[in-house]
Write a protein that holds these residues in place. Structure first.
Motif, PDB file in Angstrom:
ATOM      1  N   GLU A 257       0.745   3.936  -2.995  1.00  0.00           N
ATOM      2  CA  GLU A 257       0.262   5.280  -2.659  1.00  0.00           C
ATOM      3  C   GLU A 257       1.326   6.331  -2.965  1.00  0.00           C
ATOM      4  O   GLU A 257       1.008   7.435  -3.405  1.00  0.00           O
TER       5      GLU A 257
ATOM      6  N   ARG B 257       0.825  -1.207   0.000  1.00  0.00           N
ATOM      7  CA  ARG B 257       0.000   0.000   0.000  1.00  0.00           C
ATOM      8  C   ARG B 257       0.858   1.255   0.000  1.00  0.00           C
ATOM      9  O   ARG B 257       0.578   2.212  -0.746  1.00  0.00           O
TER      10      ARG B 257
ATOM     11  N   LEU C 187      -4.478  -5.209  -3.508  1.00  0.00           N
ATOM     12  CA  LEU C 187      -4.520  -5.545  -2.081  1.00  0.00           C
ATOM     13  C   LEU C 187      -5.545  -6.638  -1.800  1.00  0.00           C
ATOM     14  O   LEU C 187      -5.332  -7.490  -0.927  1.00  0.00           O
TER      15      LEU C 187
END
Length: 250
Positions: free
Chosen positions: A126, A122, A223
């Motif tokens: 990001e 993540r 994810l």
């Protein structure tokens, strides 16, 4: 090429030129010194507002207002569902050999196949998404800056013309034409700002939002695959990124 951008720019300029032609001809609206002040000054001041490296690097981003393929969210969802099915039937490691065209998705899948922790996957995705937004924002800021400076240089050109006109008040016959030429720079600045720079900045903002949405969708899908979620659940989750009318199987 984005036809909408081309139609918008050419259409707005065409309407202005058409109105001028109907009203009496283009001759009185062409003045080379005024163009030099507005166009040259606007581009020159851009190098004052931003570093040279930033302007040169943003040129590629700015071209996305004309040349850009909008992301296909449905295609991204289908690809991710296929990857989820493969991971469920085989294993996460098997995803390493799968060919993925989207670079962002490919990076996420490789992290997953390597057994990377969810928090790290993540964070990496990001970070890449945030850097993409920053690059696009730089292009937007350059266009917005030029959109602000064009009318300002138009006003500067008008002031120059007024000073020159006031220096020749002994010839009343020249005041009208001189005033018209002085106002042309304001006209040029307004046209550049409102027909080109500011609309292009808005289009680039929309392009960035579309790409960020696709990247967010991909990140959620990656994810979900990492967490071993069932492909049907992955589909339900990712369909939420689509407008209701575009969701398949509804």
């Amino acid at each position: 090429m984005d036809i909408a951008t081309l139609i918008g720019i050419l259409g707005s300029l065409g309407l202005i030129i058409g109105a001028i032609a109907i009203g009496g001809g283009m001759g009185g609206f062409v003045d080379i010194p005024s163009l030099i002040v507005v166009v040259g000054g606007t581009f020159a001041v851009a190098f004052v507002m931003f570093p040279l490296k930033t302007i040169l690097g943003a040129a590629k981003v700015i071209m996305k207002t004309f040349f850009a393929k909008p992301p296909n969210l449905t295609e991204s969802i289908q690809t991710l569902i296929g990857l989820a099915e493969k991971a469920r039937k085989e294993s996460l490691v098997a995803l390493e050999k799968v060919s993925v065209e989207n670079p962002f998705m490919k990076r996420g899948i490789l992290l997953v196949s390597d057994g990377t922790e969810e928090s790290i996957v993540r964070a990496v995705m990001e970070l890449e998404m945030g850097n993409m937004v920053k690059r696009h924002r730089t292009g937007q800021e350059i266009l917005k800056g030029m959109g602000t400076m064009a009318p300002a240089f138009g006003m500067i050109g008008t002031l120059i013309g007024l000073v020159q006109m006031l220096q020749n008040l002994d010839d009343p016959a020249s005041i009208g034409p001189a005033m018209a030429v002085a106002l042309l720079t304001t006209f040029y600045g307004a046209v550049l700002a409102n027909c080109m720079f500011l609309p292009m900045a808005k289009k680039l903002e929309e392009r960035s939002n579309e790409e960020a949405l696709n990247m967010e969708l991909i990140m959620e899908g990656v994810l979900a695959i990492l967490n071993g979620e069932h492909p049907s659940i992955v589909k339900e989750k990712l369909d939420s990124f689509l407008p209701p009318g575009q969701r398949q199987g509804r």
